[in-house]
Design a protein around this motif. Structure first.
Motif, mmCIF file in Angstrom:
data_model
loop_
_atom_site.group_PDB
_atom_site.id
_atom_site.type_symbol
_atom_site.label_atom_id
_atom_site.label_comp_id
_atom_site.label_asym_id
_atom_site.label_seq_id
_atom_site.Cartn_x
_atom_site.Cartn_y
_atom_site.Cartn_z
ATOM 1 N N LEU A 30 0.638 -1.200 -0.331
ATOM 2 C CA LEU A 30 0.094 0.043 0.040
ATOM 3 C C LEU A 30 1.193 1.157 0.369
ATOM 4 C CD1 LEU A 30 -2.770 1.406 0.423
ATOM 5 C CD2 LEU A 30 -2.522 0.943 2.700
ATOM 6 N N SER A 31 1.861 1.120 0.621
ATOM 7 C CA SER A 31 2.943 1.924 1.128
ATOM 8 C C SER A 31 3.514 2.767 -0.514
ATOM 9 C CB SER A 31 4.013 2.085 2.225
ATOM 10 O OG SER A 31 4.425 1.514 2.114
ATOM 11 N N ARG A 32 3.602 1.879 -1.144
ATOM 12 C CA ARG A 32 4.852 2.122 -2.993
ATOM 13 C C ARG A 32 3.540 2.087 -3.945
ATOM 14 N NH1 ARG A 32 6.758 -2.550 -1.025
ATOM 15 N NH2 ARG A 32 5.723 -4.030 -2.459
ATOM 16 N N VAL A 33 1.818 2.661 -4.372
ATOM 17 C CA VAL A 33 0.774 3.092 -4.919
ATOM 18 C C VAL A 33 1.289 3.508 -5.754
ATOM 19 C CG1 VAL A 33 -1.149 3.104 -4.935
ATOM 20 C CG2 VAL A 33 -1.043 1.328 -4.116
ATOM 21 N N ARG A 34 1.726 4.697 -6.361
ATOM 22 C CA ARG A 34 2.091 6.125 -7.222
ATOM 23 C C ARG A 34 1.120 6.589 -7.377
ATOM 24 N NH1 ARG A 34 4.831 5.442 -12.570
ATOM 25 N NH2 ARG A 34 5.808 7.188 -11.128
ATOM 26 N N LYS A 35 -0.229 6.401 -7.369
ATOM 27 C CA LYS A 35 -1.864 6.652 -7.275
ATOM 28 C C LYS A 35 -1.387 7.667 -5.735
ATOM 29 C CE LYS A 35 -2.751 5.202 -11.724
ATOM 30 N NZ LYS A 35 -3.896 3.646 -12.754
ATOM 31 N N PRO A 36 -2.550 8.607 -5.695
ATOM 32 C CA PRO A 36 -3.091 9.151 -4.141
ATOM 33 C C PRO A 36 -4.128 8.235 -3.882
ATOM 34 C CG PRO A 36 -2.935 10.961 -5.984
ATOM 35 C CD PRO A 36 -3.018 9.888 -7.316
ATOM 36 N N VAL A 37 -3.793 7.244 -2.438
ATOM 37 C CA VAL A 37 -5.243 6.852 -1.761
ATOM 38 C C VAL A 37 -5.262 7.861 -0.390
ATOM 39 C CG1 VAL A 37 -5.267 4.505 -0.781
ATOM 40 C CG2 VAL A 37 -3.458 5.065 -2.663
ATOM 41 N N ILE A 38 -6.281 7.972 -0.898
ATOM 42 C CA ILE A 38 -7.669 8.206 0.851
ATOM 43 C C ILE A 38 -8.335 7.088 1.808
ATOM 44 C CG2 ILE A 38 -8.962 9.536 0.967
ATOM 45 C CD1 ILE A 38 -9.235 10.960 -1.095
ATOM 46 N N ALA A 39 -7.875 7.233 2.779
ATOM 47 C CA ALA A 39 -8.135 6.285 3.332
ATOM 48 C C ALA A 39 -9.089 6.941 4.738
ATOM 49 C CB ALA A 39 -6.936 5.750 4.723
ATOM 50 N N ALA A 40 -10.673 6.064 4.359
ATOM 51 C CA ALA A 40 -12.106 7.259 5.147
ATOM 52 C C ALA A 40 -12.288 5.599 5.642
ATOM 53 C CB ALA A 40 -12.853 6.483 3.245
ATOM 54 N N VAL A 41 -11.970 6.148 7.518
ATOM 55 C CA VAL A 41 -11.785 5.469 8.445
ATOM 56 C C VAL A 41 -13.379 5.951 8.958
ATOM 57 C CG1 VAL A 41 -10.947 5.006 10.790
ATOM 58 C CG2 VAL A 41 -9.583 5.399 8.519
ATOM 59 N N ALA A 42 -13.903 5.025 8.926
ATOM 60 C CA ALA A 42 -15.315 5.076 10.478
ATOM 61 C C ALA A 42 -14.904 3.571 11.220
ATOM 62 C CB ALA A 42 -16.584 4.674 9.835
ATOM 63 N N GLY A 43 -15.170 4.170 13.003
ATOM 64 C CA GLY A 43 -15.037 2.606 13.780
ATOM 65 C C GLY A 43 -13.451 2.818 13.978
ATOM 66 N N PHE A 44 -13.209 1.278 14.671
ATOM 67 C CA PHE A 44 -12.372 1.365 14.880
ATOM 68 C C PHE A 44 -11.262 0.936 13.684
ATOM 69 C CE2 PHE A 44 -15.035 -1.218 17.819
ATOM 70 C CZ PHE A 44 -14.544 -0.013 19.450
ATOM 71 N N ALA A 45 -9.581 2.011 13.715
ATOM 72 C CA ALA A 45 -9.197 1.748 13.065
ATOM 73 C C ALA A 45 -7.478 1.709 14.190
ATOM 74 C CB ALA A 45 -8.379 3.508 12.315
ATOM 75 N N LEU A 46 -7.463 -0.017 14.612
ATOM 76 C CA LEU A 46 -6.511 -0.102 15.089
ATOM 77 C C LEU A 46 -6.012 -0.824 15.154
ATOM 78 C CD1 LEU A 46 -9.576 -1.492 17.876
ATOM 79 C CD2 LEU A 46 -8.544 1.034 18.151
ATOM 80 N N GLY A 47 -4.093 -0.803 15.773
ATOM 81 C CA GLY A 47 -3.385 -1.590 15.868
ATOM 82 C C GLY A 47 -3.026 -2.139 13.396
ATOM 83 N N GLY A 48 -2.647 -2.613 12.917
ATOM 84 C CA GLY A 48 -1.950 -2.985 11.528
ATOM 85 C C GLY A 48 -3.567 -2.104 10.954
ATOM 86 N N GLY A 49 -5.031 -1.411 11.521
ATOM 87 C CA GLY A 49 -5.555 -0.269 10.496
ATOM 88 C C GLY A 49 -4.996 0.441 10.326
ATOM 89 N N CYS A 50 -4.429 0.854 11.696
ATOM 90 C CA CYS A 50 -4.135 2.127 11.957
ATOM 91 C C CYS A 50 -2.956 2.656 11.056
ATOM 92 C CB CYS A 50 -4.172 2.520 13.781
ATOM 93 S SG CYS A 50 -3.588 4.417 13.561
#
Ligand code: CAA
Length: 257
Positions: free
Chosen positions: A90-110
């Motif tokens: 995911l960190s190597r994707v060249r196109k912009p990526v938007i995370a749309a976060v509802a609820g829990f974003a924990l550990g690896g999710g964060c």
């Protein structure tokens, strides 16, 4: 293509990926990461796609690595498979990526959200690095990207205590770009992605590359990278079209070249 753990769709020039393991609050199993990486590869290769939105459910963006899977692994298993290396796609994707976060974003999710370029949070979002409460530490950039994003004081608080923070605090400390009402989250993220996808693709990719470099280099190298990329955009038709359109008081017609 139909996946086991994610739902993938396109909205014009926007690729939308929904994490979809509702029974496990979108815990990041091996299969989910494989599915996610496959979908990211597809959107990267697709010239019709200009930006990507990554989201979860109303209850969870992702509750972290799959603890049921991890609990069975020995040190040798985890070392030999270089566990979590594949998450870095995911960190190597060249196109912009938007995370749309509802609820829990924990550990690896964060940590997945932190790999994205923008993070839009619903007012229901909760972020945290609770690995310490499992006898672990963050393993996919939580000690590094989080610290660069929010600074030592807040990163240490989250990583050492495992405390969850709400959307308002996440925005205040710089973890989140925008907070929106939960009901509008995905549409707001898709609209922002569509706006980005409608701009000159070379400029967008270079803008992302330039900002991303600032996390890796001393200031003087970062400034040099920025200047080289800025100069190189004068080789694109789009930059001349964008400037001409401004002066002629008309919308630009970008051709992505
Ligand atoms: N892995 C596997 N299963 C998970 C999970 C995870 N990370 N998080 C939640 N689940 C499962 C639960 O086991 C539960 O399954 P059952 O119904 O079969 O019992 C189901 O999802 C619903 O969860 P809860 O009943 O716990 O829901 P809740 O609303 O009471 O609590 C929660 C929600 C606070 C997110 C809680 O589930 C929780 O604390 N989850 C774990 C969060 C965590 O520690 N994440 C870090 C993982 S380690 C990591 O990510 C390492 C790394 O950096 C790479």
């Amino acid at each position: 293509m139909a996946y086991e753990t994610i739902i993938v769709e396109t909205r014009d020039a926007v690729g939308l990926i929904r994490l979809d393991r509702p029974k496990a609050l979108n815990a990041l199993s091996r299969q989910l990461i494989a599915d996610l990486n496959h979908a990211l590869d597809g959107f990267e290769a697709d010239d019709a796609i200009g930006a990507i939105v990554l989201t979860g459910s109303d209850k969870a963006f992702a509750a972290g690595a799959d603890i049921t899977e991890m609990q069975r692994l020995s040190y040798v298993d985890i070392f030999m498979h270089d566990f979590v290396a594949e998450w870095e796609r995911l960190s190597r994707v060249r196109k912009p990526v938007i995370a749309a976060v509802a609820g829990f974003a924990l550990g690896g999710g964060c940590e997945l959200a932190l790999m994205c370029d923008l993070v839009f949070a619903a007012d229901t979002a909760k972020f945290g690095q609770p690995e310490i409460t499992l006898g672990l530490i963050p393993g996919s950039g939580g000690t590094q990207r989080l610290t660069r994003a929010v600074g030592k004081a807040k990163a240490m608080d989250m990583v050492l205590t495992g405390r969850l923070i709400d959307a308002a605090e996440a925005e205040r400390i710089g973890l989140v770009s925008r907070v929106v009402p939960a009901a509008e989250l995905v549409e707001t993220a898709v609209a922002a992605a569509a706006k980005i996808a409608g701009l000159s693709r070379p400029a967008v990719l270079m803008a992302k590359e330039a900002v991303s470099r600032s996390f890796e280099t001393p200031l003087s190298d970062g400034i040099r990278t920025e200047r080289r990329l800025f100069h190189s955009l004068f080789a694109t038709e789009d930059a001349h079209e964008g400037m001409a359109a401004f002066l002629e008081k008309r919308p630009p017609a970008f051709q992505n070249r």
